[in-house]
Each structure stands twice: as structure tokens, then as C-alpha cells.
Design a protein around this motif. Structure first.
Motif, mmCIF file in Angstrom:
data_model
loop_
_atom_site.group_PDB
_atom_site.id
_atom_site.type_symbol
_atom_site.label_atom_id
_atom_site.label_comp_id
_atom_site.label_asym_id
_atom_site.label_seq_id
_atom_site.Cartn_x
_atom_site.Cartn_y
_atom_site.Cartn_z
ATOM 1 N N HIS A 47 0.842 -1.203 0.000
ATOM 2 C CA HIS A 47 0.000 0.000 0.000
ATOM 3 C C HIS A 47 0.875 1.251 0.000
ATOM 4 C CE1 HIS A 47 -3.451 -2.565 0.670
ATOM 5 N NE2 HIS A 47 -2.784 -3.150 1.640
ATOM 6 N N HIS A 48 1.949 1.195 0.761
ATOM 7 C CA HIS A 48 2.892 2.313 0.786
ATOM 8 C C HIS A 48 3.485 2.543 -0.602
ATOM 9 C CE1 HIS A 48 6.061 4.965 2.296
ATOM 10 N NE2 HIS A 48 6.933 4.231 1.628
ATOM 11 N N GLU A 49 3.846 1.457 -1.298
ATOM 12 C CA GLU A 49 4.427 1.570 -2.639
ATOM 13 C C GLU A 49 3.439 2.210 -3.613
ATOM 14 O OE1 GLU A 49 7.525 0.548 -3.949
ATOM 15 O OE2 GLU A 49 8.160 0.379 -1.865
ATOM 16 N N MET A 50 2.185 1.768 -3.579
ATOM 17 C CA MET A 50 1.188 2.342 -4.494
ATOM 18 C C MET A 50 0.956 3.817 -4.188
ATOM 19 S SD MET A 50 -1.629 -0.692 -5.151
ATOM 20 C CE MET A 50 -2.020 -0.977 -3.418
ATOM 21 N N GLU A 51 0.932 4.170 -2.920
ATOM 22 C CA GLU A 51 0.767 5.572 -2.539
ATOM 23 C C GLU A 51 1.943 6.415 -3.044
ATOM 24 O OE1 GLU A 51 0.266 5.218 1.665
ATOM 25 O OE2 GLU A 51 -1.646 4.148 1.446
ATOM 26 N N LYS A 52 3.148 5.857 -2.966
ATOM 27 C CA LYS A 52 4.327 6.562 -3.467
ATOM 28 C C LYS A 52 4.254 6.767 -4.985
ATOM 29 C CE LYS A 52 7.129 7.512 -0.037
ATOM 30 N NZ LYS A 52 7.577 8.903 0.220
ATOM 31 N N LEU A 53 3.744 5.763 -5.681
ATOM 32 C CA LEU A 53 3.604 5.902 -7.139
ATOM 33 C C LEU A 53 2.645 7.034 -7.492
ATOM 34 C CD1 LEU A 53 3.448 2.168 -8.308
ATOM 35 C CD2 LEU A 53 5.356 3.776 -8.582
ATOM 36 N N VAL A 54 1.550 7.156 -6.745
ATOM 37 C CA VAL A 54 0.596 8.238 -6.992
ATOM 38 C C VAL A 54 1.228 9.589 -6.647
ATOM 39 C CG1 VAL A 54 -1.626 9.218 -6.293
ATOM 40 C CG2 VAL A 54 -1.425 6.764 -6.729
ATOM 41 N N GLU A 55 1.965 9.633 -5.548
ATOM 42 C CA GLU A 55 2.661 10.872 -5.189
ATOM 43 C C GLU A 55 3.661 11.275 -6.267
ATOM 44 O OE1 GLU A 55 4.504 10.516 -1.375
ATOM 45 O OE2 GLU A 55 2.638 9.958 -0.358
ATOM 46 N N SER A 56 4.195 10.280 -6.984
ATOM 47 C CA SER A 56 5.198 10.544 -8.024
ATOM 48 C C SER A 56 4.585 10.943 -9.359
ATOM 49 C CB SER A 56 6.077 9.303 -8.225
ATOM 50 O OG SER A 56 6.749 8.966 -7.019
ATOM 51 N N GLY A 57 3.252 10.911 -9.461
ATOM 52 C CA GLY A 57 2.611 11.385 -10.682
ATOM 53 C C GLY A 57 1.718 10.394 -11.386
ATOM 54 N N LEU A 58 1.715 9.126 -10.976
ATOM 55 C CA LEU A 58 0.811 8.161 -11.582
ATOM 56 C C LEU A 58 -0.611 8.405 -11.096
ATOM 57 C CD1 LEU A 58 3.542 6.708 -12.203
ATOM 58 C CD2 LEU A 58 2.344 4.551 -11.805
ATOM 59 N N THR A 59 -1.584 8.022 -11.909
ATOM 60 C CA THR A 59 -2.966 8.071 -11.457
ATOM 61 C C THR A 59 -3.216 6.866 -10.545
ATOM 62 O OG1 THR A 59 -3.811 6.706 -13.272
ATOM 63 C CG2 THR A 59 -3.640 9.090 -13.653
ATOM 64 N N ASP A 95 -13.761 -1.155 1.252
ATOM 65 C CA ASP A 95 -14.742 -0.152 1.666
ATOM 66 C C ASP A 95 -14.246 1.202 1.158
ATOM 67 O OD1 ASP A 95 -16.628 1.420 2.838
ATOM 68 O OD2 ASP A 95 -15.966 1.087 4.901
ATOM 69 N N GLY A 96 -14.714 1.569 -0.042
ATOM 70 C CA GLY A 96 -14.260 2.812 -0.645
ATOM 71 C C GLY A 96 -14.026 2.630 -2.125
ATOM 72 N N ASN A 97 -13.386 3.633 -2.734
ATOM 73 C CA ASN A 97 -13.123 3.607 -4.172
ATOM 74 C C ASN A 97 -11.649 3.939 -4.417
ATOM 75 O OD1 ASN A 97 -12.972 3.827 -6.918
ATOM 76 N ND2 ASN A 97 -14.645 5.294 -7.136
ATOM 77 N N PRO A 98 -10.806 2.921 -4.616
ATOM 78 C CA PRO A 98 -9.372 3.188 -4.787
ATOM 79 C C PRO A 98 -9.034 3.903 -6.084
ATOM 80 C CG PRO A 98 -9.870 0.872 -5.187
ATOM 81 C CD PRO A 98 -11.123 1.500 -4.652
ATOM 82 N N LEU A 99 -9.958 3.954 -7.052
ATOM 83 C CA LEU A 99 -9.704 4.719 -8.273
ATOM 84 C C LEU A 99 -9.736 6.217 -8.000
ATOM 85 C CD1 LEU A 99 -11.746 2.753 -10.964
ATOM 86 C CD2 LEU A 99 -9.271 2.753 -10.625
ATOM 87 N N LYS A 100 -10.397 6.614 -6.925
ATOM 88 C CA LYS A 100 -10.435 8.028 -6.534
ATOM 89 C C LYS A 100 -9.391 8.338 -5.463
ATOM 90 C CE LYS A 100 -15.298 8.954 -7.636
ATOM 91 N NZ LYS A 100 -16.620 9.404 -7.100
ATOM 92 N N ASN A 101 -9.222 7.412 -4.527
ATOM 93 C CA ASN A 101 -8.269 7.616 -3.436
ATOM 94 C C ASN A 101 -7.483 6.324 -3.241
ATOM 95 O OD1 ASN A 101 -6.829 8.175 -1.133
ATOM 96 N ND2 ASN A 101 -8.597 8.745 0.118
ATOM 97 N N ILE A 102 -6.224 6.332 -3.624
ATOM 98 C CA ILE A 102 -5.410 5.112 -3.566
ATOM 99 C C ILE A 102 -5.294 4.583 -2.137
ATOM 100 C CG2 ILE A 102 -3.195 6.278 -3.273
ATOM 101 C CD1 ILE A 102 -3.926 3.165 -5.448
#
Length: 406
Positions: A331-343, A379-386
Motif C-alpha cells: 500500500h505504501h508503494e502504491m501511494e508513493k507511485l501516486v505521489e510521483s505522478g501516476l494516477t 470499503d471505498g473507491n481506490p480509483l479516486k483515493n489510492i
């Protein structure tokens, strides 16, 4: 008298062994982390938002119909007839997506913080974990929605035994894709760390020997799933020996002849050029020699990678190494990817369909008919909030429920 004394002494020793052995056996048996059930018949997940296909397209009010661990129907809930007698779970308000794939783990390594020094007192826990095939790690992975992992450097016989026991339903855990022994040469980074143990490394001295070693691993009783090579010249303080070009090409070509992907660890820009020219399928350890992934790559390194048609990013946590922990790290890795500019969608694909493509497998990583039912319910929508990927309420592995927090 002496005989009676010796007899009593032996009886006392035997009683002590039994007293110590019985609790140990009970502990071993009760903590193995075994599957509780096998998914049989039909199971329907209804009224969910489902992320379908390689692109993780979202469909509202959808139903997934599972039979014996495999997805047999996916579609709008109004269009799917649920067979009589099927188990049904209402997923209204939740998102169902493919299970996550961690592309770089070391399951046999001892988890610990970066600055923690391992000592003699750590040994009993380490040995107990290895004998039981690290149940805490397997459970942590599934709890965090990781239903498949790629082992890139565990002891060969140990990881293949664990893979088989999970596959055969003896132990519970994520699906394992194993590289087996690492291909390198004497004096490389890997032999500096592991030595020349044949359970950990393969050290071909000729192209012909490299080809034979790959063939043996590809066609033994428990064949490997991919090949890992290490090409690292080190630095000025510690120069290392690279794999010769003809041997490196022989490893990659023979692996591809057996439909095995090849991943590479590399050090210098020259090492990177070597493995790209050889045709490896993916790169590991995308950090500079400071070990800090946040340091920016020079433009020439990025262009070199992109020019070799390798733009696919996948998620690998390096779990098992100091400071890299099982499960939560993805989860940390995916969050870092989004912080780096990925959707968020691109980050999710890096841990699902994109990772499955690198592994050359077509039965995990997506939701669709014929796919295994390795699923997570969020519980939620990861396409909107990773960060919603952390809100896991259920995990299914081959259709059986392994985590249930509904």
C-alpha cells in the motif's frame, strides 16, 4: 545399583524431552496457518462496484459468480441469474478488485527495523519461523490483500516446498511465483552476501553451462516460474565482477525458450546496458547507489530504459529486508507511485494486471471469466483515493474467504 541409576537417569532425560517436545509439537501444529476451507459450488458477490479487465474499468451494481474457485460470470446484477443453492454475499457500497501482486519478496528473511541488530536471542524465533514456513508473513500478506508474491532470492528447496504446500492446500498463503537460485558469477553482489551455496545461486562459467542450468530448473519436479540475474560492477570502493556478455545472453535466451521471464538486479549504467541488451523482461532495485529511491535518476538512465520498450512499472516491496515489511508495504508503494505522478488506476495496475503480464501469467491480476477468484473487497473507491486500498473488508483466495471483516 549402577544399572538402576543409569535406568532412572535415562528415564528422567526421556521425561524432560517429552515435556519439552509435546508443547513444542502442539505449538508447531497450531501455528502453521492452514486453510480453513475450500470453496466448493457457487458463490455470488452481488451489488458491488467491480474493477474489470486489464484496465480495471469500474462497473457499478455488478455481480461476480464464482464456482469452485474460478470466476464463471461477471456483469450487471440484473443480467446474472444466481443458481439455486449458491452462497450469496451482498457487497453493496464496496469495491471488488483483483488481489494484489507483490513482485519482490524474500519470504525466508527475518523482518526487522533498519537499525535493529540481530543477535543470538533472535535465533529461536528465526528458526521457528523457517520450520513453520513463516506463518505470520503469509497471514500478513493476505490480510493486506496480497494474494500473489514473487520470490526473488529465497533458498531454493525451501521456497519450492512452501510453494507446493500452499498450492496443494496444506498451508494457507498467497500464490507463489519463485525464481529459485540467482544467476550470477563468483565475486558478484549475491555471492558476497550469500556465498556460493547451490541452494541460493547458480554460477555458470560458460554459455553452455548457463543453458543447461536454466533447462534443469525449468524442467525439474518443481519447475521455477522465472529467472533472476545479478549484473553489478559495484563502485570504486568495492568493485564487483559482472557476468560475461555471452553467458548473460545465454541465460536470457534459454529462459525465453522455456517461456520464463527474466528479472535483473543491476548496479551501474554499464550494467543496465548489459541487461537491457540481453533482453531481460524487468528490472529490480530502481534506486541509485545511495539506496534512496527518492534521488532522481539522470535523464540518460531513464531514456535508456524507455528506449528498450520497458516502460511498465510494477510494485515490488523488497519485503523481508531491513525496514521492508510484509503486506503493508504494498500500500505504501502504491501511494508513493501516486505521489510521483501516476494516477490511482495506473498504480493499481502496477500491482495487478501489469504485474501479471510481467510474470507471463493469464489467470491472475484481472477480474474476468476464467480467472481464479483471488479478490479483495474494499470499503471505498481506490480509483479516486489510492489509500482506500487499506480499507480491506474481505479477501478471497481461490474463492475461499481468508479475511472477513464485513
Amino acid at each position: 545399583m549402577v544399572l538402576r541409576f543409569l535406568t532412572r537417569f535415562m528415564l528422567i532425560i526421556l521425561v524432560i524431552i517429552l515435556l519439552l517436545g509435546i508443547p513444542g509439537y502442539v505449538y508447531y501444529t497450531l501455528t502453521l496457518y492452514k486453510p480453513k476451507t475450500v470453496q466448493k459450488g457457487y458463490l455470488a458477490l452481488t451489488r458491488a462496484s467491480v474493477l474489470v479487465g486489464e484496465n480495471l474499468n469500474s462497473f457499478m451494481d455488478s455481480t461476480i459468480l464464482i464456482k469452485d474457485g474460478v470466476i464463471v460470470k461477471v456483469g450487471n446484477s440484473s443480467d446474472i441469474t444466481i443458481p439455486e443453492g449458491a452462497a450469496t454475499l451482498d457487497m453493496n457500497g464496496c469495491t471488488v478488485m483483483p488481489g494484489l501482486i507483490d513482485m519482490h519478496v524474500h519470504l525466508s528473511s527475518y523482518e526487522h527495523q533498519v537499525n535493529k541488530v540481530l543477535n543470538f536471542l533472535s535465533m529461536p524465533k528465526m528458526l521457528a519461523d523457517l520450520v513453520r514456513f513463516t506463518p505470520d508473513k503469509r497471514q500478513a500478506l493476505l490480510k493486506n490483500g496480497v494474494t500473489s508474491v514473487c520470490s526473488l532470492g529465497d533458498e531454493y528447496k525451501w521456497i519450492m516446498d512452501l510453494k507446493k504446500q500452499i498450492r496443494d492446500g496444506v498451508l494457507e498463503g498467497p500464490r507463489i511465483f519463485a525464481a529459485g537460485p540467482v544467476f550470477t558469477i563468483p565475486g558478484s553482489h549475491t555471492t558476497d552476501v550469500l556465498g556460493a551455496d547451490p541452494e541460493s545461486v547458480r554460477l555458470p562459467s560458460t554459455p553452455e553451462e548457463a543453458q543447461r542450468m536454466v533447462r534443469e530448473l525449468a524442467h525439474n519436479d518443481e519447475p521455477i516460474d522465472l529467472i533472476k540475474v545479478v549484473q553489478d560492477r559495484g563502485d570504486r570502493q568495492h568493485a564487483l565482477h559482472p557476468v560475461a556478455h555471452d553467458i548473460l545472453h545465454a541465460i536470457v535466451n534459454e529462459a525465453h525458450n522455456h517461456s520464463l521471464p527474466v528479472v535483473a538486479r543491476w548496479g551501474t549504467e554499464e550494467d543496465l546496458q548489459d541487461v537491457l541488451d540481453a533482453g531481460v523482461d524487468s528490472l529490480q532495485h530502481l534506486e541509485d547507489h545511495t539506496g534512496d529511491i527518492n534521488n532522481l535518476w539522470p535523464d540518460n538512465i531513464l531514456k535508456l530504459i524507455l528506449n528498450h520498450n520497458m516502460p511498465r512499472i510494477v510494485v515490488g516491496t523488497y519485503a523481508g529486508m531491513p525496514g521492508a515489511f510484509f503486506g503493508d508495504g504494498i500500500h505504501h508503494e502504491m501511494e508513493k507511485l501516486v505521489e510521483s505522478g501516476l494516477t490511482p488506476r495506473e498504480a493499481l495496475k502496477a500491482a495487478t494486471s501489469g504485474a501479471a503480464k510481467v510474470l507471463r501469467t493469464d489467470y491472475i491480476g484481472t477480474i474476468g471469466v476464467g480467472q481464479v477468484a483471488d479478490l479483495i473487497v474494499i470499503d471505498g473507491n481506490p480509483l479516486k483515493n489510492i489509500k482506500d486500498t487499506r480499507n480491506i473488508v474481505m479477501v478471497l483466495r481461490d474463492g475461499r474467504i481468508v479475511v472477513d471483516q464485513l
